[in-house]
Motif scaffolding. Structure first.
Motif, mmCIF file in Angstrom:
data_model
loop_
_atom_site.group_PDB
_atom_site.id
_atom_site.type_symbol
_atom_site.label_atom_id
_atom_site.label_comp_id
_atom_site.label_asym_id
_atom_site.label_seq_id
_atom_site.Cartn_x
_atom_site.Cartn_y
_atom_site.Cartn_z
ATOM 1 N N GLU A 19 55.701 1.120 -16.665
ATOM 2 C CA GLU A 19 54.380 1.117 -16.030
ATOM 3 C C GLU A 19 53.269 1.523 -17.004
ATOM 4 O OE1 GLU A 19 53.341 0.419 -12.463
ATOM 5 O OE2 GLU A 19 55.004 -0.838 -13.114
ATOM 6 N N MET A 20 53.221 0.837 -18.142
ATOM 7 C CA MET A 20 52.155 1.051 -19.124
ATOM 8 C C MET A 20 51.105 -0.059 -18.985
ATOM 9 S SD MET A 20 52.873 3.816 -20.734
ATOM 10 C CE MET A 20 51.864 3.754 -22.230
ATOM 11 N N PRO A 21 49.827 0.249 -19.301
ATOM 12 C CA PRO A 21 48.803 -0.800 -19.229
ATOM 13 C C PRO A 21 49.194 -2.001 -20.092
ATOM 14 C CG PRO A 21 47.771 1.333 -19.538
ATOM 15 C CD PRO A 21 49.250 1.543 -19.705
ATOM 16 N N VAL A 22 49.050 -3.209 -19.558
ATOM 17 C CA VAL A 22 49.406 -4.378 -20.360
ATOM 18 C C VAL A 22 48.333 -4.662 -21.414
ATOM 19 C CG1 VAL A 22 50.797 -5.389 -18.536
ATOM 20 C CG2 VAL A 22 48.408 -6.073 -18.753
ATOM 21 N N TYR A 23 47.106 -4.193 -21.176
ATOM 22 C CA TYR A 23 46.034 -4.333 -22.168
ATOM 23 C C TYR A 23 45.538 -2.950 -22.569
ATOM 24 C CZ TYR A 23 45.291 -9.213 -20.608
ATOM 25 O OH TYR A 23 45.421 -10.541 -20.283
ATOM 26 N N ASN A 36 43.543 1.192 -12.019
ATOM 27 C CA ASN A 36 44.392 0.242 -11.296
ATOM 28 C C ASN A 36 44.733 -0.988 -12.131
ATOM 29 O OD1 ASN A 36 44.242 1.930 -9.070
ATOM 30 N ND2 ASN A 36 42.537 0.820 -8.141
ATOM 31 N N CYS A 37 44.558 -0.892 -13.436
ATOM 32 C CA CYS A 37 44.743 -2.044 -14.320
ATOM 33 C C CYS A 37 46.180 -2.569 -14.239
ATOM 34 C CB CYS A 37 44.413 -1.661 -15.763
ATOM 35 S SG CYS A 37 45.620 -0.534 -16.505
ATOM 36 N N PRO A 38 46.386 -3.842 -14.602
ATOM 37 C CA PRO A 38 47.757 -4.386 -14.607
ATOM 38 C C PRO A 38 48.665 -3.588 -15.547
ATOM 39 C CG PRO A 38 46.129 -6.132 -14.874
ATOM 40 C CD PRO A 38 45.386 -4.844 -15.000
ATOM 41 N N THR A 315 47.451 4.754 -25.461
ATOM 42 C CA THR A 315 48.858 5.112 -25.289
ATOM 43 C C THR A 315 49.024 6.622 -25.166
ATOM 44 O OG1 THR A 315 49.549 3.156 -26.524
ATOM 45 C CG2 THR A 315 51.174 4.898 -26.281
ATOM 46 N N PHE A 316 48.346 7.370 -26.010
ATOM 47 C CA PHE A 316 48.406 8.838 -25.968
ATOM 48 C C PHE A 316 48.001 9.353 -24.587
ATOM 49 C CE2 PHE A 316 46.305 12.980 -26.508
ATOM 50 C CZ PHE A 316 47.304 13.702 -27.140
ATOM 51 N N LEU A 317 46.880 8.867 -24.083
ATOM 52 C CA LEU A 317 46.375 9.334 -22.792
ATOM 53 C C LEU A 317 47.310 8.955 -21.646
ATOM 54 C CD1 LEU A 317 42.627 8.451 -23.393
ATOM 55 C CD2 LEU A 317 43.524 10.762 -23.019
ATOM 56 N N ASN A 318 47.907 7.759 -21.721
ATOM 57 C CA ASN A 318 48.776 7.299 -20.636
ATOM 58 C C ASN A 318 50.150 7.952 -20.655
ATOM 59 O OD1 ASN A 318 47.782 4.848 -18.781
ATOM 60 N ND2 ASN A 318 46.697 4.760 -20.731
ATOM 61 N N TYR A 340 35.765 2.084 -19.585
ATOM 62 C CA TYR A 340 36.750 3.088 -19.197
ATOM 63 C C TYR A 340 38.126 2.736 -19.747
ATOM 64 C CZ TYR A 340 33.140 4.820 -16.073
ATOM 65 O OH TYR A 340 31.968 5.334 -15.583
ATOM 66 N N VAL A 341 38.906 3.781 -20.054
ATOM 67 C CA VAL A 341 40.233 3.626 -20.650
ATOM 68 C C VAL A 341 41.216 3.076 -19.618
ATOM 69 C CG1 VAL A 341 42.202 4.884 -21.599
ATOM 70 C CG2 VAL A 341 39.885 5.424 -22.374
ATOM 71 N N ALA A 342 41.960 2.042 -20.023
ATOM 72 C CA ALA A 342 42.962 1.445 -19.137
ATOM 73 C C ALA A 342 44.010 2.485 -18.745
ATOM 74 C CB ALA A 342 43.632 0.265 -19.834
ATOM 75 N N GLY A 343 44.313 2.561 -17.468
ATOM 76 C CA GLY A 343 45.370 3.443 -16.979
ATOM 77 C C GLY A 343 44.890 4.803 -16.543
ATOM 78 N N THR A 344 44.231 5.541 -17.441
ATOM 79 C CA THR A 344 43.833 6.914 -17.125
ATOM 80 C C THR A 344 42.357 7.052 -16.759
ATOM 81 O OG1 THR A 344 43.622 7.263 -19.506
ATOM 82 C CG2 THR A 344 45.650 8.034 -18.462
ATOM 83 N N GLY A 345 41.515 6.107 -17.154
ATOM 84 C CA GLY A 345 40.147 6.055 -16.658
ATOM 85 C C GLY A 345 39.125 6.958 -17.327
ATOM 86 N N GLN A 346 39.411 7.507 -18.515
ATOM 87 C CA GLN A 346 38.371 8.284 -19.204
ATOM 88 C C GLN A 346 37.183 7.380 -19.545
ATOM 89 O OE1 GLN A 346 41.590 8.679 -19.986
ATOM 90 N NE2 GLN A 346 41.891 10.841 -19.485
ATOM 91 N N LYS A 347 35.980 7.924 -19.442
ATOM 92 C CA LYS A 347 34.802 7.170 -19.867
ATOM 93 C C LYS A 347 34.742 7.159 -21.392
ATOM 94 C CE LYS A 347 29.901 6.450 -18.991
ATOM 95 N NZ LYS A 347 28.710 6.885 -18.230
ATOM 96 N N ILE A 348 34.472 5.984 -21.968
ATOM 97 C CA ILE A 348 34.361 5.849 -23.417
ATOM 98 C C ILE A 348 32.896 6.055 -23.794
ATOM 99 C CG2 ILE A 348 34.763 4.335 -25.405
ATOM 100 C CD1 ILE A 348 36.794 2.813 -23.609
ATOM 101 N N VAL A 349 32.656 7.016 -24.664
ATOM 102 C CA VAL A 349 31.282 7.421 -24.973
ATOM 103 C C VAL A 349 31.026 7.343 -26.474
ATOM 104 C CG1 VAL A 349 31.157 8.920 -22.950
ATOM 105 C CG2 VAL A 349 31.919 9.862 -25.149
ATOM 106 N N PRO A 350 29.738 7.236 -26.870
ATOM 107 C CA PRO A 350 29.405 7.235 -28.299
ATOM 108 C C PRO A 350 29.495 8.644 -28.873
ATOM 109 C CG PRO A 350 27.407 7.101 -26.983
ATOM 110 C CD PRO A 350 28.564 7.012 -26.024
#
Length: 389
Positions: A19-23, A36-38, A315-318, A340-350
């Motif tokens: 059950e890892m993000p496919v992307y 909720n990503c695939p 991968t680390f976050l998931n 947002y990061v696939a799977g865990t949903g952290q916001k990606i910021v500058p």
């Protein structure tokens, strides 16, 4: 299970992540959609004959690379320096001046543009995820981009150099790309071929475990990479490690000579086999160590960010299931920021957001970038604790 590289029927499954993000590199504009990503399963198997490693649970139907796919690393000064050095070496070593160059899987086109600028060359890049960029417009008379996968349909395109970086590991059977490529080259035996892939030894021997992602259905050591090319009608001139041992670079030429298979690589495959035998135990120990570190950070009430929202960071976050522990992932790439990061949903910021957020701990997912991150934060008088994964 049959090895697609050497045909051995003795693939041995040794590791699973379910059950890892496919992307890892698809951009998600909403947090809930990201969570909720695939997802798909990773079940790695090892070929004891040639050293090839493959995800036997890989389902190509789950993937489709579009313009929303964003895996460019060129916003990092450290990576820019490497890519420019690589391009310069290819141009100078192979006398690529006023020549024709093809790049298969050219991404956003930065490397192809560099090759053409350095030698006044003409280029054609193939990639369905290519997005036209204004900074490429000065080269539009010399470089064209085809928003499609390279295939037999394009065999009329010929070149003095054919490059392909970080694409072969996305193809379940390497021959599906290499065999049509050899056919397309035909009798132009002076054509040079340059491929770059992640180095399986870095992942499975040096425990760079965060490089294991669903998009990568193949993992190559030099033995299996050479075998894949020689089996498809290429003579391999060199294979070398680059970028701190994280990448393998192969240079080859087409040949009509018959394939001669030897057991010269036997010792290297045996050594990799020993690494594979202990990998799952070492992987679990590494994950447990990080769980303990993050528990201590949380208990101390410290603010922590992950720096790098590419494959390693995702991968680390998931794997560590850090949905509620880490709020932000930092990335230099402006196309990722606000997503947002696939799977865990952290916001990606500058990076600039760190001036206000003032993290206590920065987790750097690629140690090669630690120095540039330290320098950037120090320029804002920020001196957090650094941890490299």
């Amino acid at each position: 299970m049959i090895c697609p590289v050497c045909g051995s029927p003795h693939l041995e499954q040794f590791f699973a992540m379910l059950e890892m993000p496919v992307y890892c590199n698809l951009l998600w504009p909403e947090q809930q959609a990201a969570r909720n990503c695939p997802k798909g399963d990773i079940k790695l198997a090892f070929c004891p004959s040639c050293g090839f490693i493959t995800n036997v649970a890989f389902d190509q139907a789950k993937l489709g690379y579009s313009q929303d796919y964003e895996n460019s690393l060129h916003y990092s000064p450290r990576f820019q320096e490497y890519a420019q050095s690589l391009a310069t070496g290819l141009v100078e070593n192979h006398h690529l001046y006023d020549k024709d160059i093809i790049e298969i899987g050219c991404g956003k086109g930065d490397f192809l543009i560099s090759l053409c600028e350095l030698g006044n060359n003409r280029g054609v890049g193939f990639d369905p995820s290519y997005v036209p960029r204004s900074e490429h417009s000065p080269m539009e008379d010399q470089v064209q981009f085809v928003q499609d996968f390279y295939s037999e349909d394009y065999q009329d395109y010929q070149a003095d150099l054919i490059t392909c970086r970080h694409t072969l590991e996305h193809i379940p059977n390497p021959a599906d790309l290499l065999h049509p490529l050899r056919q397309a080259i035909g009798n132009r035996l002076s054509t040079r071929v340059f491929f770059e892939v992640p180095n399986a030894l870095d992942t499975f021997r040096n425990l760079a475990v965060w490089d294991i992602i669903y998009e990568h259905c193949c993992y190559f050591a030099s033995t299996s990479l050479i075998r894949a090319f020689t089996s498809c009608g290429f003579k391999v001139n060199s294979v070398r490690e680059e970028f701190g041992g994280q990448f393998l670079c192969l240079e080859a030429v087409p040949t009509d000579a018959p394939l001669l298979l030897t057991n010269e690589a036997g010792e290297e495959v045996e050594a990799l086999s020993r690494d594979i035998a202990t990998f799952t135990t070492k992987f679990n120990a590494k994950v447990e160590t990080w769980q303990q570190k993050l528990a201590q950070i949380t208990q101390a009430g410290q603010k922590v960010v992950v720096w790098g929202a590419g494959s390693k960071g995702v991968t680390f976050l998931n794997i560590l299931k850090l949905q509620d522990v880490i709020e932000y992932a930092v990335d230099l790439n402006p196309r990722k920021q606000g997503m947002y990061v696939a799977g865990t949903g952290q916001k990606i910021v500058p990076p600039e957001l760190m001036r206000d957020y003032q993290p206590d701990v920065v987790i750097v997912v690629n140690p090669l970038y630690e120095q540039e991150i330290r320098q950037l934060l120090a320029s804002w008088d920020l001196h957090p604790e650094f941890m490299c994964v």
